[in-house]
Design a protein around this motif. Structure first.
Motif, PDB file in Angstrom:
ATOM      1  N   ARG A 150       0.841  -1.199   0.000  1.00 47.48           N
ATOM      2  CA  ARG A 150       0.000   0.000   0.000  1.00 47.48           C
ATOM      3  C   ARG A 150       0.870   1.241   0.000  1.00 47.48           C
ATOM      4  N   THR A 151       0.376   2.283  -0.647  1.00 47.85           N
ATOM      5  CA  THR A 151       1.063   3.562  -0.517  1.00 47.85           C
ATOM      6  C   THR A 151       0.509   4.236   0.728  1.00 47.85           C
ATOM      7  N   MET A 152       1.405   4.829   1.487  1.00 44.94           N
ATOM      8  CA  MET A 152       1.001   5.485   2.739  1.00 44.94           C
ATOM      9  C   MET A 152       0.337   6.806   2.421  1.00 44.94           C
ATOM     10  N   SER A 153      -0.831   7.017   3.021  1.00 42.49           N
ATOM     11  CA  SER A 153      -1.400   8.363   2.950  1.00 42.49           C
ATOM     12  C   SER A 153      -1.855   8.729   4.355  1.00 42.49           C
ATOM     13  N   ALA A 154      -1.717   9.976   4.679  1.00 43.20           N
ATOM     14  CA  ALA A 154      -1.936  10.431   6.058  1.00 43.20           C
ATOM     15  C   ALA A 154      -3.299  10.013   6.584  1.00 43.20           C
ATOM     16  N   ASP A 155      -3.281   9.382   7.779  1.00 44.58           N
ATOM     17  CA  ASP A 155      -4.488   9.066   8.548  1.00 44.58           C
ATOM     18  C   ASP A 155      -5.489   8.124   7.876  1.00 44.58           C
ATOM     19  N   THR A 156      -5.100   7.466   6.803  1.00 41.80           N
ATOM     20  CA  THR A 156      -6.024   6.486   6.227  1.00 41.80           C
ATOM     21  C   THR A 156      -5.847   5.174   6.977  1.00 41.80           C
ATOM     22  N   PRO A 157      -6.924   4.638   7.577  1.00 34.82           N
ATOM     23  CA  PRO A 157      -6.787   3.359   8.272  1.00 34.82           C
ATOM     24  C   PRO A 157      -6.394   2.258   7.287  1.00 34.82           C
ATOM     25  N   LEU A 158      -5.548   1.352   7.739  1.00 34.73           N
ATOM     26  CA  LEU A 158      -5.091   0.248   6.896  1.00 34.73           C
ATOM     27  C   LEU A 158      -5.749  -1.043   7.374  1.00 34.73           C
ATOM     28  N   THR A 159      -5.773  -2.051   6.535  1.00 32.03           N
ATOM     29  CA  THR A 159      -6.356  -3.319   6.984  1.00 32.03           C
ATOM     30  C   THR A 159      -5.443  -3.966   8.008  1.00 32.03           C
ATOM     31  N   ASP A 160      -6.042  -4.661   8.969  1.00 33.58           N
ATOM     32  CA  ASP A 160      -5.224  -5.242  10.038  1.00 33.58           C
ATOM     33  C   ASP A 160      -4.673  -6.609   9.654  1.00 33.58           C
ATOM     34  N   TYR A 161      -5.276  -7.294   8.684  1.00 31.68           N
ATOM     35  CA  TYR A 161      -4.838  -8.661   8.410  1.00 31.68           C
ATOM     36  C   TYR A 161      -3.910  -8.709   7.203  1.00 31.68           C
ATOM     37  N   VAL A 162      -2.655  -8.538   7.443  1.00 36.48           N
ATOM     38  CA  VAL A 162      -1.658  -8.663   6.378  1.00 36.48           C
ATOM     39  C   VAL A 162      -0.443  -9.390   6.945  1.00 36.48           C
ATOM     40  N   ALA A 163       0.383  -9.886   6.066  1.00 32.49           N
ATOM     41  CA  ALA A 163       1.613 -10.598   6.430  1.00 32.49           C
ATOM     42  C   ALA A 163       1.306 -11.974   7.009  1.00 32.49           C
ATOM     43  N   THR A 164       2.116 -12.926   6.602  1.00 36.99           N
ATOM     44  CA  THR A 164       2.009 -14.272   7.142  1.00 36.99           C
ATOM     45  C   THR A 164       2.348 -14.215   8.621  1.00 36.99           C
ATOM     46  N   ARG A 165       1.611 -14.977   9.429  1.00 40.42           N
ATOM     47  CA  ARG A 165       1.648 -14.817  10.894  1.00 40.42           C
ATOM     48  C   ARG A 165       3.053 -14.776  11.491  1.00 40.42           C
ATOM     49  N   TRP A 166       3.942 -15.656  11.064  1.00 38.70           N
ATOM     50  CA  TRP A 166       5.271 -15.743  11.693  1.00 38.70           C
ATOM     51  C   TRP A 166       6.099 -14.480  11.513  1.00 38.70           C
ATOM     52  N   TYR A 167       5.759 -13.669  10.516  1.00 35.08           N
ATOM     53  CA  TYR A 167       6.556 -12.474  10.204  1.00 35.08           C
ATOM     54  C   TYR A 167       5.796 -11.196  10.565  1.00 35.08           C
ATOM     55  N   ARG A 168       4.711 -11.377  11.316  1.00 32.09           N
ATOM     56  CA  ARG A 168       3.826 -10.245  11.616  1.00 32.09           C
ATOM     57  C   ARG A 168       4.238  -9.550  12.904  1.00 32.09           C
ATOM     58  N   ALA A 169       4.340  -8.236  12.849  1.00 29.48           N
ATOM     59  CA  ALA A 169       4.715  -7.446  14.026  1.00 29.48           C
ATOM     60  C   ALA A 169       3.596  -7.488  15.071  1.00 29.48           C
ATOM     61  N   PRO A 170       3.950  -7.265  16.358  1.00 32.37           N
ATOM     62  CA  PRO A 170       2.929  -7.334  17.420  1.00 32.37           C
ATOM     63  C   PRO A 170       1.714  -6.454  17.156  1.00 32.37           C
ATOM     64  N   GLU A 171       1.944  -5.241  16.617  1.00 29.31           N
ATOM     65  CA  GLU A 171       0.807  -4.331  16.392  1.00 29.31           C
ATOM     66  C   GLU A 171      -0.172  -4.892  15.368  1.00 29.31           C
ATOM     67  N   LEU A 172       0.331  -5.662  14.381  1.00 27.85           N
ATOM     68  CA  LEU A 172      -0.561  -6.292  13.397  1.00 27.85           C
ATOM     69  C   LEU A 172      -1.348  -7.420  14.051  1.00 27.85           C
ATOM     70  N   LEU A 173      -0.674  -8.206  14.870  1.00 24.81           N
ATOM     71  CA  LEU A 173      -1.338  -9.317  15.564  1.00 24.81           C
ATOM     72  C   LEU A 173      -2.447  -8.814  16.482  1.00 24.81           C
ATOM     73  N   LEU A 174      -2.263  -7.603  16.982  1.00 24.26           N
ATOM     74  CA  LEU A 174      -3.240  -7.032  17.922  1.00 24.26           C
ATOM     75  C   LEU A 174      -4.376  -6.287  17.217  1.00 24.26           C
ATOM     76  N   GLY A 175      -4.326  -6.255  15.884  1.00 23.18           N
ATOM     77  CA  GLY A 175      -5.440  -5.677  15.135  1.00 23.18           C
ATOM     78  C   GLY A 175      -5.343  -4.190  14.875  1.00 23.18           C
ATOM     79  N   SER A 176      -4.140  -3.607  14.984  1.00 26.30           N
ATOM     80  CA  SER A 176      -3.990  -2.173  14.730  1.00 26.30           C
ATOM     81  C   SER A 176      -4.293  -1.854  13.265  1.00 26.30           C
ATOM     82  N   THR A 177      -4.932  -0.719  13.035  1.00 28.09           N
ATOM     83  CA  THR A 177      -5.139  -0.251  11.660  1.00 28.09           C
ATOM     84  C   THR A 177      -4.374   1.057  11.431  1.00 28.09           C
ATOM     85  N   HIS A 178      -3.522   1.408  12.394  1.00 34.02           N
ATOM     86  CA  HIS A 178      -2.728   2.645  12.264  1.00 34.02           C
ATOM     87  C   HIS A 178      -1.237   2.357  12.411  1.00 34.02           C
TER      88      HIS A 178
END
Length: 298
Positions: A150-178
Motif C-alpha cells: 500500500r502507498t502510505m497516505s496520512a491518517d487512512t486506516p489500513l487493513t489489520d490482516y496482512v503478512a504471514t503470521r510468523w513475520y507479523r509485528a505485534p501491532e498487526l497481531l493485535l489488530g492495529s489499523t494505524h
C-alpha cells in the motif's frame, strides 16, 4: 499470451498462477502471473490494479522487475523477470541455516529494497521467504509480490490482516489499523533470524500463540499493546503466562550470531514500533560495512 511458450508452473496462490514462460521472439525466460478472476470481481480488480500501479513506479535492482502487463479475455497477466529460486528454497536446502556472510549479503539487499519502498511511501506488508527471490549463482535478491503493498497516505486506516503470521509485528497481531513502515522492519528481523539457524524465529500456531512466542523471547508487551489486547474482542478472557524472564535474542542465537549482527537484530526486533530502526538506519549499521559492491551504505 501468443508470443510466449509456457515452460511450466512456478507457483499457485489464491490469486491465480505463476508460469515460467519463454518469449518466442527473444528466447528470454520470464515469469508470468496470471490472475484467476476476471474483471467482474471488484475486490480482486482493485487489488491487482493497485499492485500494477505500485510495481510500475518501483525501479530498483533488489525489486523484481515488471516487464509488461496485459489483458486477455478479461484476465490480467503480469510479466516479470524470471528468478530461479526463492528464499524458501534456500531454507529448505539448508535446514540449519546459511553461513554468516550469506545472511549478511541477503539481509543487506532486502534492507535496500525496503529502504527504496519506504522512501517512496510504499509499505510491502508481506515480507516472507516465499516473496524473496534469489539467483543461486550470485545470491542476488529481488523482493516480489506487491499484492498486499500500500502507498502510505496520512491518517487512512489500513487493513489489520496482512503478512504471514510468523513475520507479523505485534501491532498487526493485535489488530492495529494505524501501523506504519515499522511492520516491514520487524519482518526483516524475523528473516535474519531464520537465515541464521534455519528455524522461524517466532513460529506461533495462532495469533495469540504468536504473541506469546514473541514475548517468550523479547519480554512483555508494551502498555499500549496491552491496551489493544484487552480491547480486542478476539482475545476476550485470554491471559498470558508470566514472561518477566524472557529467553532473549542473545540466548537464542548463542554462538550463531556475531556481535555486530546481534546489534542490528536488537535494533530491529523492538516491541515499540517507533523505536525500531528505519531501513535507512539499518543500512548504516556497522555489520554492513564489510559488504562490498552492493551499495549497502547510505
Amino acid at each position: 499470451m501468443n508470443k510466449y511458450d509456457v515452460l511450466g508452473v512456478v507457483g499457485e496462490g489464491a490469486y491465480g498462477v505463476v508460469l515460467k514462460c519463454k518469449n518466442k521472439d527473444t528466447n528470454e525466460v520470464v515469469a508470468i502471473k496470471k490472475f484467476k478472476e476476471s474483471e467482474e470481481d471488484e475486490v480482486v480488480r482493485k487489488t491487482t490494479l493497485r499492485e500494477v500501479k505500485i510495481l510500475r513506479i518501483m525501479r530498483h535492482e533488489n525489486i523484481v522487475q515488471l516487464k509488461e502487463a496485459f489483458r486477455r479475455k478479461g484476465k490480467l497477466y503480469l510479466v516479470f523477470e524470471f528468478v530461479e529460486k526463492s528464499m524458501l528454497d534456500i531454507l529448505e536446502a539448508n535446514p540449519n541455516g546459511v553461513d554468516t556472510e550469506t545472511v549478511r549479503v541477503l539481509t543487506c539487499q532486502l534492507a535496500r529494497a525496503i529502504e527504496y519502498c519506504h522512501r517512496h511511501d510504499v509499505i510491502h506488508r508481506d515480507i516472507k521467504p516465499e516473496n524473496l527471490l534469489i539467483n543461486p549463482a550470485d545470491n542476488a535478491l529481488r523482493l516480489c509480490d506487491f499484492g498486499f503493498a500500500r502507498t502510505m497516505s496520512a491518517d487512512t486506516p489500513l487493513t489489520d490482516y496482512v503478512a504471514t503470521r510468523w513475520y507479523r509485528a505485534p501491532e498487526l497481531l493485535l489488530g492495529s489499523t494505524h501501523y506504519g513502515k515499522d511492520v516491514d522492519i520487524w519482518a526483516v528481523g524475523c528473516i535474519m533470524g531464520e537465515l541464521t539457524d534455519g528455524q522461524p524465529l517466532f513460529a506461533g500456531e495462532s495469533e495469540v500463540d504468536q504473541l506469546f512466542v514473541i514475548q517468550k523471547v523479547l519480554g512483555p508487551l508494551t502498555p499500549e499493546h496491552m491496551e489493544m489486547f484487552l480491547r480486542n474482542p478476539r482475545f476476550l478472557g485470554i491471559q498470558f503466562p508470566d514472561v518477566s524472564r524472557p529467553e532473549t535474542l542473545e540466548k537464542r542465537y548463542l554462538r550463531r550470531m556475531p556481535k555486530l549482527q546481534m546489534q542490528l537484530l536488537k535494533g530491529i526486533l523492538v516491541m515499540e514500533p517507533r523505536r525500531r530502526l528505519s531501513a535507512r538506519e539499518m543500512l548504516r549499521m556497522p555489520w554492513f560495512e564489510a559488504v562490498q559492491g552492493l551499495g549497502c551504505r547510505v
